[in-house]
Write a protein that holds these residues in place. Structure first.
Motif, short mmCIF file in Angstrom:
data_model
loop_
_atom_site.label_atom_id
_atom_site.label_comp_id
_atom_site.label_asym_id
_atom_site.label_seq_id
_atom_site.Cartn_x
_atom_site.Cartn_y
_atom_site.Cartn_z
N SER A 1 0.86 -1.14 -0.31
CA SER A 1 -0.08 -0.09 -0.02
C SER A 1 0.82 1.39 -0.12
CB SER A 1 -1.07 -0.04 1.17
OG SER A 1 -0.13 -0.13 2.24
N GLN A 2 1.98 1.10 0.60
CA GLN A 2 2.84 2.31 0.52
C GLN A 2 3.57 2.55 -0.80
OE1 GLN A 2 5.91 1.44 3.39
NE2 GLN A 2 4.53 1.95 5.21
N ILE A 3 3.88 1.41 -1.56
CA ILE A 3 4.29 1.55 -2.82
C ILE A 3 3.24 2.21 -3.78
CG2 ILE A 3 5.12 0.24 -4.66
CD1 ILE A 3 6.75 -1.54 -2.93
N ARG B 1 0.92 6.46 -6.98
CA ARG B 1 -0.13 7.29 -7.21
C ARG B 1 0.23 8.78 -7.31
NH1 ARG B 1 -2.99 3.93 -3.94
NH2 ARG B 1 -2.77 5.63 -2.34
N THR B 2 1.04 9.16 -6.19
CA THR B 2 1.66 10.65 -6.07
C THR B 2 2.55 10.95 -7.26
OG1 THR B 2 1.47 10.34 -3.66
CG2 THR B 2 2.86 12.10 -4.60
N ARG B 3 3.34 10.17 -7.72
CA ARG B 3 4.28 10.57 -8.80
C ARG B 3 3.49 10.54 -10.06
NH1 ARG B 3 6.34 8.42 -12.96
NH2 ARG B 3 5.73 6.42 -12.47
N GLN B 4 2.57 9.67 -10.39
CA GLN B 4 1.76 9.99 -11.50
C GLN B 4 0.94 10.94 -11.60
OE1 GLN B 4 -0.42 6.08 -11.07
NE2 GLN B 4 0.84 5.10 -12.78
N HIS B 5 0.66 11.24 -10.36
CA HIS B 5 -0.17 12.94 -10.09
C HIS B 5 0.71 13.88 -10.55
CE1 HIS B 5 -3.18 15.91 -8.83
NE2 HIS B 5 -2.05 16.15 -8.32
N LYS C 1 1.10 13.55 5.41
CA LYS C 1 2.09 14.27 4.60
C LYS C 1 3.52 14.08 4.87
CE LYS C 1 1.36 18.63 6.99
NZ LYS C 1 1.10 19.81 7.09
N TYR C 2 3.67 13.86 6.22
CA TYR C 2 5.25 13.47 6.77
C TYR C 2 5.56 12.17 6.27
CZ TYR C 2 4.21 17.86 9.05
OH TYR C 2 3.99 19.10 9.02
N HIS C 3 4.65 11.27 6.31
CA HIS C 3 4.96 9.97 5.77
C HIS C 3 5.16 9.80 4.30
CE1 HIS C 3 5.14 5.48 6.32
NE2 HIS C 3 4.18 5.32 5.56
N LEU C 4 4.44 10.57 3.60
CA LEU C 4 4.70 10.55 1.95
C LEU C 4 5.96 11.29 1.66
CD1 LEU C 4 3.49 10.42 -0.57
CD2 LEU C 4 2.57 12.94 -0.35
N LEU C 5 6.44 12.20 2.49
CA LEU C 5 7.66 12.63 2.28
C LEU C 5 8.83 11.56 2.44
CD1 LEU C 5 7.96 16.16 3.99
CD2 LEU C 5 8.46 15.91 1.64
N ARG C 6 8.78 11.09 3.48
CA ARG C 6 9.57 9.84 3.68
C ARG C 6 9.64 8.89 2.78
NH1 ARG C 6 7.89 10.85 8.92
NH2 ARG C 6 6.62 8.98 8.90
N LEU C 7 8.33 8.40 2.61
CA LEU C 7 8.28 7.35 1.48
C LEU C 7 8.81 7.79 -0.11
CD1 LEU C 7 4.59 6.03 2.16
CD2 LEU C 7 6.90 4.73 2.62
N PHE C 8 8.21 8.93 -0.48
CA PHE C 8 8.71 9.59 -1.62
C PHE C 8 10.33 9.37 -1.71
CE2 PHE C 8 8.98 12.14 -5.55
CZ PHE C 8 7.72 11.55 -6.10
N THR D 1 12.41 14.59 -2.71
CA THR D 1 11.11 14.93 -2.25
C THR D 1 10.21 15.26 -3.40
OG1 THR D 1 11.40 17.19 -1.95
CG2 THR D 1 12.32 16.01 -0.19
N PRO D 2 8.92 15.40 -3.14
CA PRO D 2 7.96 15.42 -4.25
C PRO D 2 8.37 16.79 -4.69
CG PRO D 2 6.74 14.69 -2.11
CD PRO D 2 8.21 14.80 -1.92
N THR D 3 8.67 18.07 -4.07
CA THR D 3 9.02 19.33 -4.59
C THR D 3 10.37 19.48 -5.37
OG1 THR D 3 8.10 20.34 -2.63
CG2 THR D 3 9.62 21.55 -3.70
N GLN D 4 11.46 18.42 -4.87
CA GLN D 4 12.25 18.30 -5.81
C GLN D 4 11.84 17.88 -7.39
OE1 GLN D 4 14.74 16.38 -3.12
NE2 GLN D 4 15.95 18.24 -2.56
N TYR D 5 11.27 16.79 -7.08
CA TYR D 5 10.69 16.03 -8.31
C TYR D 5 9.96 16.78 -9.30
CZ TYR D 5 8.74 12.29 -10.99
OH TYR D 5 8.44 11.41 -12.25
N VAL D 6 9.00 17.57 -8.78
CA VAL D 6 8.23 18.54 -9.60
C VAL D 6 9.12 19.61 -10.25
CG1 VAL D 6 6.48 20.36 -9.57
CG2 VAL D 6 5.96 18.21 -8.47
N THR D 7 10.09 20.24 -9.58
CA THR D 7 11.15 21.00 -10.00
C THR D 7 11.80 20.54 -11.27
OG1 THR D 7 11.21 22.15 -7.87
CG2 THR D 7 12.91 22.48 -9.42
N ASP D 8 12.45 19.33 -10.75
CA ASP D 8 13.20 18.77 -12.07
C ASP D 8 12.41 18.42 -13.12
OD1 ASP D 8 15.38 18.73 -10.60
OD2 ASP D 8 15.30 16.55 -10.21
N LYS D 9 11.10 17.64 -13.12
CA LYS D 9 9.98 17.81 -14.16
C LYS D 9 10.03 19.18 -14.81
CE LYS D 9 6.88 15.37 -16.49
NZ LYS D 9 7.41 14.34 -17.46
N ARG D 10 9.44 20.10 -14.35
CA ARG D 10 9.28 21.64 -14.67
C ARG D 10 10.53 22.14 -15.60
NH1 ARG D 10 6.26 24.84 -9.76
NH2 ARG D 10 4.11 23.66 -10.31
#
Length: 129
Positions: free
Chosen positions: A20-22, A27-31, A53-60, A67-76
């Motif tokens: 479920s964590q995976i 889901r978050t990355r696809q979004h 949100k904190y668990h999501l940060l650790r998992l991502f 982090t999700p923010t770094q991922y989005v920045t690289d994508k942008r």
């Protein structure tokens, strides 16, 4: 199944992660892939992934190394490069990929690529001629 999804499943089996964590991370990355231009905050992303949100940060960070923010920045930045190569103006590119400020876009673009957006575009256009 994409390369990233295969890798997550492979890594998950290796470290005995909770499926479920995976799924939440995928889901978050696809979004983020589909909505990189939108203003997505951590509270919203945690609802997409259905985890805190904190668990999501650790998992991502564990599964993608960012982090999700770094991922989005690289994508942008990657999408901005494409737009600049195609001849879109720097200002149009800035707003098309989801930045709110031309100054912050230019600063971040230069930090990530070593060139200003204008310099990058100029080089790419001169190569195509």
């Amino acid at each position: 199944m994409t390369f990233y999804e295969k890798e997550i499943h492979r890594i998950g089996r290796k470290v005995y992660a909770n499926q479920s964590q995976i799924n939440a991370v995928i889901r978050t990355r696809q979004h983020l892939e589909n909505n990189y231009g939108a203003n997505t905050n951590l509270n919203y992303l945690s609802s997409v992934g259905a985890v805190s949100k904190y668990h999501l940060l650790r998992l991502f960070k564990r599964y993608y190394g960012l982090t999700p923010t770094q991922y989005v920045t690289d994508k942008r930045i990657g999408k901005a490069k494409e737009h600049l190569k195609d001849g879109m103006s720097v200002t149009q590119t800035c707003f098309a990929v989801g930045f709110q400020s031309l100054g912050s876009f230019s600063t971040l673009f230069k930090r990530k690529t070593g060139k200003s957006p204008h310099q990058y575009q100029k080089e790419q256009l001169s190569r195509s001629i």
